[in-house]
Design a protein around this motif. Structure first.
Motif, PDB file in Angstrom:
ATOM      1  N   LEU A   1       0.815  -1.217   0.000  1.00 32.99           N
ATOM      2  CA  LEU A   1       0.000   0.000   0.000  1.00 32.99           C
ATOM      3  C   LEU A   1       0.849   1.267   0.000  1.00 32.99           C
ATOM      4  N   GLN A   2       2.131   1.126   0.337  1.00 37.12           N
ATOM      5  CA  GLN A   2       3.021   2.281   0.335  1.00 37.12           C
ATOM      6  C   GLN A   2       3.780   2.436  -0.979  1.00 37.12           C
ATOM      7  N   LEU A   3       3.618   1.486  -1.887  1.00 39.60           N
ATOM      8  CA  LEU A   3       4.294   1.558  -3.181  1.00 39.60           C
ATOM      9  C   LEU A   3       3.567   2.511  -4.127  1.00 39.60           C
ATOM     10  N   PRO A   4       4.297   3.107  -5.085  1.00 41.39           N
ATOM     11  CA  PRO A   4       3.628   3.815  -6.175  1.00 41.39           C
ATOM     12  C   PRO A   4       2.705   2.863  -6.929  1.00 41.39           C
ATOM     13  N   ALA A   5       1.679   3.409  -7.553  1.00 43.21           N
ATOM     14  CA  ALA A   5       0.619   2.581  -8.153  1.00 43.21           C
ATOM     15  C   ALA A   5       1.159   1.584  -9.170  1.00 43.21           C
ATOM     16  N   GLN A   6       2.073   2.013 -10.045  1.00 35.15           N
ATOM     17  CA  GLN A   6       2.545   1.100 -11.084  1.00 35.15           C
ATOM     18  C   GLN A   6       3.415  -0.004 -10.507  1.00 35.15           C
ATOM     19  N   GLN A   7       4.234   0.323  -9.510  1.00 35.48           N
ATOM     20  CA  GLN A   7       5.038  -0.727  -8.876  1.00 35.48           C
ATOM     21  C   GLN A   7       4.137  -1.753  -8.197  1.00 35.48           C
ATOM     22  N   ARG A   8       3.090  -1.268  -7.532  1.00 35.01           N
ATOM     23  CA  ARG A   8       2.152  -2.181  -6.874  1.00 35.01           C
ATOM     24  C   ARG A   8       1.444  -3.052  -7.911  1.00 35.01           C
ATOM     25  N   ALA A   9       1.039  -2.472  -9.029  1.00 35.31           N
ATOM     26  CA  ALA A   9       0.351  -3.243 -10.072  1.00 35.31           C
ATOM     27  C   ALA A   9       1.265  -4.312 -10.656  1.00 35.31           C
ATOM     28  N   VAL A  10       2.525  -3.959 -10.900  1.00 33.09           N
ATOM     29  CA  VAL A  10       3.481  -4.932 -11.440  1.00 33.09           C
ATOM     30  C   VAL A  10       3.695  -6.080 -10.463  1.00 33.09           C
ATOM     31  N   PHE A  11       3.839  -5.747  -9.180  1.00 30.09           N
ATOM     32  CA  PHE A  11       4.034  -6.794  -8.177  1.00 30.09           C
ATOM     33  C   PHE A  11       2.838  -7.733  -8.128  1.00 30.09           C
ATOM     34  N   ARG A  12       1.644  -7.172  -8.095  1.00 30.28           N
ATOM     35  CA  ARG A  12       0.449  -8.025  -7.997  1.00 30.28           C
ATOM     36  C   ARG A  12       0.321  -8.927  -9.219  1.00 30.28           C
ATOM     37  N   LEU A  13       0.602  -8.396 -10.391  1.00 26.93           N
ATOM     38  CA  LEU A  13       0.467  -9.195 -11.603  1.00 26.93           C
ATOM     39  C   LEU A  13       1.503 -10.309 -11.664  1.00 26.93           C
ATOM     40  N   THR A  14       2.765  -9.979 -11.389  1.00 27.34           N
ATOM     41  CA  THR A  14       3.832 -10.959 -11.574  1.00 27.34           C
ATOM     42  C   THR A  14       4.001 -11.906 -10.401  1.00 27.34           C
ATOM     43  N   GLN A  15       3.779 -11.415  -9.173  1.00 29.50           N
ATOM     44  CA  GLN A  15       4.040 -12.235  -7.997  1.00 29.50           C
ATOM     45  C   GLN A  15       2.784 -12.872  -7.416  1.00 29.50           C
ATOM     46  N   GLU A  16       1.681 -12.151  -7.405  1.00 32.11           N
ATOM     47  CA  GLU A  16       0.452 -12.723  -6.843  1.00 32.11           C
ATOM     48  C   GLU A  16      -0.307 -13.531  -7.896  1.00 32.11           C
ATOM     49  N   GLN A  17      -0.368 -12.999  -9.131  1.00 26.05           N
ATOM     50  CA  GLN A  17      -1.100 -13.700 -10.182  1.00 26.05           C
ATOM     51  C   GLN A  17      -0.198 -14.617 -11.004  1.00 26.05           C
ATOM     52  N   GLY A  18       1.116 -14.405 -10.901  1.00 28.30           N
ATOM     53  CA  GLY A  18       2.073 -15.298 -11.553  1.00 28.30           C
ATOM     54  C   GLY A  18       2.195 -15.148 -13.052  1.00 28.30           C
ATOM     55  N   ILE A  19       1.820 -13.992 -13.602  1.00 27.32           N
ATOM     56  CA  ILE A  19       1.937 -13.835 -15.050  1.00 27.32           C
ATOM     57  C   ILE A  19       3.341 -13.373 -15.409  1.00 27.32           C
ATOM     58  N   SER A  20       3.748 -13.557 -16.640  1.00 30.81           N
ATOM     59  CA  SER A  20       5.107 -13.249 -17.063  1.00 30.81           C
ATOM     60  C   SER A  20       5.320 -11.747 -17.187  1.00 30.81           C
TER      61      SER A  20
ATOM     62  N   THR B   1      10.660  -1.566 -18.469  1.00 30.52           N
ATOM     63  CA  THR B   1      10.017  -0.729 -17.451  1.00 30.52           C
ATOM     64  C   THR B   1       9.369  -1.594 -16.388  1.00 30.52           C
ATOM     65  N   VAL B   2       8.731  -2.682 -16.796  1.00 28.73           N
ATOM     66  CA  VAL B   2       8.126  -3.601 -15.843  1.00 28.73           C
ATOM     67  C   VAL B   2       9.199  -4.223 -14.955  1.00 28.73           C
ATOM     68  N   ARG B   3      10.318  -4.612 -15.557  1.00 23.36           N
ATOM     69  CA  ARG B   3      11.426  -5.172 -14.779  1.00 23.36           C
ATOM     70  C   ARG B   3      11.911  -4.183 -13.732  1.00 23.36           C
ATOM     71  N   ASN B   4      12.054  -2.932 -14.134  1.00 16.06           N
ATOM     72  CA  ASN B   4      12.533  -1.914 -13.193  1.00 16.06           C
ATOM     73  C   ASN B   4      11.537  -1.680 -12.067  1.00 16.06           C
ATOM     74  N   HIS B   5      10.244  -1.645 -12.411  1.00 14.40           N
ATOM     75  CA  HIS B   5       9.220  -1.467 -11.377  1.00 14.40           C
ATOM     76  C   HIS B   5       9.253  -2.618 -10.378  1.00 14.40           C
ATOM     77  N   LEU B   6       9.411  -3.847 -10.886  1.00 11.40           N
ATOM     78  CA  LEU B   6       9.438  -5.011 -10.002  1.00 11.40           C
ATOM     79  C   LEU B   6      10.666  -4.971  -9.095  1.00 11.40           C
ATOM     80  N   ALA B   7      11.823  -4.612  -9.646  1.00  8.73           N
ATOM     81  CA  ALA B   7      13.041  -4.553  -8.843  1.00  8.73           C
ATOM     82  C   ALA B   7      12.902  -3.515  -7.728  1.00  8.73           C
ATOM     83  N   ARG B   8      12.317  -2.354  -8.053  1.00  7.96           N
ATOM     84  CA  ARG B   8      12.136  -1.317  -7.036  1.00  7.96           C
ATOM     85  C   ARG B   8      11.131  -1.754  -5.970  1.00  7.96           C
ATOM     86  N   ALA B   9      10.062  -2.414  -6.405  1.00  7.02           N
ATOM     87  CA  ALA B   9       9.065  -2.895  -5.450  1.00  7.02           C
ATOM     88  C   ALA B   9       9.677  -3.917  -4.507  1.00  7.02           C
ATOM     89  N   MET B  10      10.476  -4.839  -5.063  1.00  5.95           N
ATOM     90  CA  MET B  10      11.102  -5.856  -4.234  1.00  5.95           C
ATOM     91  C   MET B  10      12.059  -5.243  -3.223  1.00  5.95           C
TER      92      MET B  10
END
Length: 203
Positions: free
Chosen positions: A128-147, A161-170
């Motif tokens: 909930l503290q992440l920027p919106a796009q980082q949160r969306a990338v995390f939910r899609l790739t880690q919670e939903q398991g999509i590529s 860009t998705v890779r960078n968002h995921l790295a920052r979120a992690m």
């Protein structure tokens, strides 16, 4: 394709940013592929790309002495991934020793449920503290398991860009969990061990 001439390696050794960017563009996908093969985790592979290029940057002064740059990068990547796997094995052993010691039968089922609930609550607080796009990338790739490619298509972003968002979120989630204290880290890691989450490393 980069001609791996002495002049090019000298540019890298001197910290030339365009030369290093070209190196990243050429080898990042190969490093990612090697890391996925070792870990079976897209998140750990993304982190490995960043870690290997950080090592290349810190070792840049020695690059002019390298005869086969591609082989050098592969060996560097392989050794890094072996270290990652060893650290994961030690971490798992430590978690079991700390949290399961004294109970030969292991924790009862309700404890596992509590651990999962607490871990998910901590994760949600961080998300909930992440920027919106980082949160969306995390939910899609880690919670939903999509590529990464599918996430990029769904969000209308480039794969990088998705890779960078995921790295920052992690990175943010790891830092957030660390701030909760050692006991919370252990709970979080044990939950990852039980439920096979791919984003659990805190090192």
């Amino acid at each position: 394709m980069i001609a791996e001439t002495h002049n090019y390696l000298e540019l890298l050794a001197n910290g030339d940013q365009p030369a290093f960017r070209r190196l990243f563009e050429r080898y990042s996908d190969r490093i990612y592929g090697v890391a996925v093969a070792y870990t079976k985790s897209h998140t750990l592979a993304e982190e490995a790309v960043q870690d290997v290029f950080l090592k290349l940057w810190t070792k840049r002064a020695s690059l002019p002495a390298v005869n086969q740059l591609e082989s050098y990068i592969f060996i560097l990547t392989r050794n890094h991934m072996l270290n990652v796997l060893r650290n994961i094995a030690r971490e798992r052993a430590f978690i079991r020793e700390q949290l399961l010691a004294g109970d030969e039968a292991g924790p009862p089922a309700p404890v596992s449920a509590i651990i999962r609930k607490q871990s998910l609550e901590i994760l949600e607080e961080a998300l909930l503290q992440l920027p919106a796009q980082q949160r969306a990338v995390f939910r899609l790739t880690q919670e939903q398991g999509i590529s990464l490619n599918d996430a990029a298509a769904e969000l209308g972003l480039s794969r990088n860009t998705v890779r960078n968002h995921l790295a920052r979120a992690m990175a943010f989630i790891r830092a957030y969990v660390k701030k909760q204290g050692h006991a919370v880290q252990l709970i979080f890691l044990l939950a990852a061990e039980i439920y096979h989450w791919h984003w659990y490393t805190l090192s």
